[in-house]
Motif scaffolding. Structure first.
Motif, PDB file in Angstrom:
ATOM      1  N   UNK A  27      42.153  36.955  29.761  1.00 43.36           N
ATOM      2  CA  UNK A  27      43.318  36.137  30.069  1.00 43.36           C
ATOM      3  C   UNK A  27      44.581  37.007  30.124  1.00 43.36           C
ATOM      4  N   UNK A  28      44.723  37.905  29.148  1.00 41.60           N
ATOM      5  CA  UNK A  28      45.887  38.801  29.116  1.00 41.60           C
ATOM      6  C   UNK A  28      45.842  39.766  30.301  1.00 41.60           C
ATOM      7  N   UNK A  29      44.659  40.313  30.566  1.00 44.58           N
ATOM      8  CA  UNK A  29      44.499  41.172  31.747  1.00 44.58           C
ATOM      9  C   UNK A  29      44.937  40.427  33.002  1.00 44.58           C
ATOM     10  N   UNK A  30      44.540  39.162  33.097  1.00 42.28           N
ATOM     11  CA  UNK A  30      44.848  38.354  34.271  1.00 42.28           C
ATOM     12  C   UNK A  30      46.335  38.219  34.536  1.00 42.28           C
ATOM     13  N   UNK A  31      47.145  38.168  33.462  1.00 38.63           N
ATOM     14  CA  UNK A  31      48.597  38.075  33.642  1.00 38.63           C
ATOM     15  C   UNK A  31      49.106  39.284  34.435  1.00 38.63           C
ATOM     16  N   UNK A  32      48.628  40.469  34.061  1.00 38.12           N
ATOM     17  CA  UNK A  32      49.030  41.679  34.790  1.00 38.12           C
ATOM     18  C   UNK A  32      48.461  41.733  36.186  1.00 38.12           C
ATOM     19  N   UNK A  33      47.207  41.308  36.342  1.00 39.39           N
ATOM     20  CA  UNK A  33      46.562  41.353  37.656  1.00 39.39           C
ATOM     21  C   UNK A  33      47.263  40.437  38.656  1.00 39.39           C
TER      22      UNK A  33
ATOM     23  N   UNK B 212      56.757  45.420  38.744  1.00 41.87           N
ATOM     24  CA  UNK B 212      55.467  46.100  38.925  1.00 41.87           C
ATOM     25  C   UNK B 212      55.150  47.069  37.793  1.00 41.87           C
ATOM     26  N   UNK B 213      56.154  47.593  37.107  1.00 49.19           N
ATOM     27  CA  UNK B 213      55.870  48.449  35.956  1.00 49.19           C
ATOM     28  C   UNK B 213      55.360  47.625  34.773  1.00 49.19           C
ATOM     29  N   UNK B 214      55.955  46.473  34.578  1.00 50.20           N
ATOM     30  CA  UNK B 214      55.550  45.627  33.466  1.00 50.20           C
ATOM     31  C   UNK B 214      54.117  45.129  33.632  1.00 50.20           C
ATOM     32  N   UNK B 215      53.784  44.657  34.836  1.00 52.42           N
ATOM     33  CA  UNK B 215      52.444  44.101  35.008  1.00 52.42           C
ATOM     34  C   UNK B 215      51.358  45.168  34.928  1.00 52.42           C
ATOM     35  N   UNK B 216      51.672  46.382  35.403  1.00 46.93           N
ATOM     36  CA  UNK B 216      50.687  47.461  35.331  1.00 46.93           C
ATOM     37  C   UNK B 216      50.394  47.829  33.884  1.00 46.93           C
ATOM     38  N   UNK B 217      51.418  47.849  33.048  1.00 43.30           N
ATOM     39  CA  UNK B 217      51.226  48.146  31.629  1.00 43.30           C
ATOM     40  C   UNK B 217      50.399  47.063  30.951  1.00 43.30           C
ATOM     41  N   UNK B 218      50.629  45.796  31.319  1.00 44.48           N
ATOM     42  CA  UNK B 218      49.898  44.693  30.693  1.00 44.48           C
ATOM     43  C   UNK B 218      48.410  44.789  30.975  1.00 44.48           C
ATOM     44  N   UNK B 219      48.025  44.909  32.253  1.00 44.72           N
ATOM     45  CA  UNK B 219      46.583  44.898  32.528  1.00 44.72           C
ATOM     46  C   UNK B 219      45.924  46.221  32.156  1.00 44.72           C
ATOM     47  N   UNK B 220      46.691  47.321  32.135  1.00 47.34           N
ATOM     48  CA  UNK B 220      46.107  48.596  31.713  1.00 47.34           C
ATOM     49  C   UNK B 220      45.769  48.614  30.243  1.00 47.34           C
TER      50      UNK B 220
ATOM     51  N   UNK C 182      32.453  50.557  29.539  1.00 44.87           N
ATOM     52  CA  UNK C 182      33.076  51.717  30.163  1.00 44.87           C
ATOM     53  C   UNK C 182      33.842  51.343  31.435  1.00 44.87           C
ATOM     54  N   UNK C 183      33.470  50.248  32.074  1.00 47.47           N
ATOM     55  CA  UNK C 183      34.201  49.802  33.257  1.00 47.47           C
ATOM     56  C   UNK C 183      35.636  49.431  32.888  1.00 47.47           C
ATOM     57  N   UNK C 184      35.802  48.694  31.802  1.00 47.38           N
ATOM     58  CA  UNK C 184      37.146  48.319  31.359  1.00 47.38           C
ATOM     59  C   UNK C 184      37.941  49.541  30.905  1.00 47.38           C
TER      60      UNK C 184
ATOM     61  N   UNK D  80      45.509  46.014  28.155  1.00 47.36           N
ATOM     62  CA  UNK D  80      44.539  44.974  27.816  1.00 47.36           C
ATOM     63  C   UNK D  80      43.129  45.349  28.257  1.00 47.36           C
ATOM     64  N   UNK D  81      43.003  46.093  29.354  1.00 47.16           N
ATOM     65  CA  UNK D  81      41.682  46.539  29.804  1.00 47.16           C
ATOM     66  C   UNK D  81      41.071  47.530  28.815  1.00 47.16           C
TER      67      UNK D  81
END
Length: 469
Positions: free
Chosen positions: A122-128, A94-102, A181-183, A104-105
């Motif tokens: 696509x990269x965001x999606x990996x974390x999501x 869960x730490x790895x995926x949170x860093x990925x989508x954060x 700004x949403x991202x 990338x966003x």
């Protein structure tokens, strides 16, 4: 003194007998914060895609590619999170995926064109995809069996409130500041949660299942010491006998686990179509139907209240009516409301029926997707089993995006919702005939599957204790 890997420290029974204490609320807050932002990032797509379409920055086809890229990434993320989470621990995953989508966003806020945004999505999606798999399963392993439905339901409320929050924030941010700004907002908040989550412990059940008894004992002792401040702890009830030793992930595609894998996959596929074949596309469909961006976001914001309301209803039903009947009832209700929605006139009627439809979908999500799927698999397979189900849902959702566009072009919103209603009715029938109940049972008991069940009777993985549970 070091404990042998084959010593059973009875982690499940020790966790199940604990009273609710500050530890449980901290775990809920840490998991819930990440899950909220995960869902917020997913749901912001509807408003963003409506805006880029209106500005001429994108087309319906590019929007479909954006959504498909999201779910291809989520498919990969879901699969990897299951493998890595069962192998290296829930905390690592869960730490790895949170860093990925954060991260990338944050990068997506600076995308120069739609193609770059699609790649970043696509990269965001990996974390999501990873966050959804790990979050519900991890909380499931920490909370007591008697109140597990309420705890998971509360996590679903927190997570699914993001649908309304994303819609309301987008209603102001997108027309005023712009979609970028949403991202940026979700990316920065995700990194804050990543820092806070560094203090979160590993699952004792997961550690014990992987032979790390000493680490599991240390965490269990700390949790028990905190819970004991509320009063003497009840006696530990002996757990069910240990099942077969851990094996390959492919074991989940063989009897007796295959039946549960199929049930969980069906839930993920139907929830995916409901959320991302209808709710996610609704702003774009309304813009195409002549509504302004502000008008379409206004309607979807009202309907989005169905997310937390449906989760609250699921929280109440899960430990009273049970998971199986809640899934069946909410599927039928969503099918009926889906058929009615396109025939409502603009205004209160359209918003009200839309709200009820979204509510029914989220009752199904809370009781099935969030609560029931992690309960189907034993601890050593839990993340991998949940990941397989999530991967099936992601693949189906990614592929269906272009089908949704084609159905909309052919029969409009009526065609899309008629298709959704048909899928929901099929799910209701499957769970009515083959579903089984896990309400109030320990994870070890609920996920125990006897080899004799394989192919011996028409019910799916149902044991005598399931009937009338």
């Amino acid at each position: 003194m070091a404990r042998s890997a084959d010593i059973d420290i009875n982690a499940g029974a020790r966790l199940d007998r604990l009273p609710t204490c500050g530890f449980h609320w901290r775990i809920l807050a840490l998991i819930g914060a990440g899950m909220f932002l995960d869902a917020f990032d997913i749901y912001l797509a509807g408003g963003v895609l409506g805006a880029v379409l209106k500005d001429g920055w994108s087309t319906l086809e590019l929007n479909a590619a954006f959504v498909s890229a999201t779910f291809v990434g989520m498919t990969i993320g879901a699969w990897l999170s299951g493998i890595l989470g069962d192998r290296f621990g829930r905390r690592f995953s869960y730490q790895m995926n949170l860093a990925i989508f954060g991260l990338a966003s944050i990068a997506a806020a600076f995308a120069p064109n739609m193609m770059v945004l699609i790649v970043l999505r696509f990269i965001i999606g990996i974390g999501l995809g990873a966050e959804i798999v790990v979050g519900y399963a991890t909380l499931t392993e920490f909370v007591p069996a008697a109140s597990r439905g309420r705890w998971i339901g509360l996590l679903a409320v927190i997570t699914n409130f993001s649908l309304f929050a994303s819609s309301m924030v987008g209603l102001w941010v997108i027309p005023t500041l712009g979609w970028r700004y949403m991202f940026g907002l979700v990316g920065i908040l995700a990194m804050v949660v990543w820092i806070l989550r560094k203090s979160m412990p590993e699952s004792p059940r997961g550690l014990a299942a992987n032979g790390r008894a000493d680490e599991a004992e240390d965490i269990l002792s700390a949790i028990e010491a905190e819970a004991a401040r509320k009063g003497p702890l009840s006696a530990v009830v002996a757990s069910v006998p240990a099942q077969e030793s851990a094996g390959s992930v492919w074991r989940l595609f063989q009897p007796p686990y295959l039946a549960r894998t199929l049930l969980g996959s069906l839930l993920h596929i139907v929830v995916g179509f409901s959320l991302y074949g209808f709710i996610g596309w609704l702003p774009s469909f309304m813009v195409k139907g002549g509504h302004s961006v502000v008008s379409s976001l206004g309607y979807t914001s009202v309907m989005a209240l169905g997310g937390p309301v449906g989760s609250l209803i699921g929280l109440v039903l899960a430990d009273r009516l049970g998971r199986r009947l809640s899934i069946v009832g909410s599927s039928i209700a969503a099918a009926v409301l889906g058929l009615a929605y396109p025939h409502m006139a603009d205004g209160i009627a359209l918003a009200a029926v839309g709200f009820l439809l979204v509510t029914a979908i989220y009752v199904m999500l809370a009781t099935g997707f969030a609560m029931h799927v992690p309960e189907l698999f034993p601890t050593r397979y839990r993340l991998r089993g949940t990941a397989i189900c999530a991967t099936s849902g992601r693949i189906a959702t990614a592929l269906v995006q272009y089908v949704v566009v084609a159905i909309f072009a052919w029969q409009g919103l009526t065609g899309v919702l008629t298709t959704l209603a048909g899928i929901l009715v099929v799910q209701a029938g499957v769970f009515l005939v083959f579903g089984f109940e896990t309400r109030g049972r320990s994870l070890e008991d609920a996920s125990a599957v006897a080899e004799a069940e394989a192919g011996s009777r028409p019910s799916i993985a149902r044991r005598p204790a399931d009937i009338g549970a």
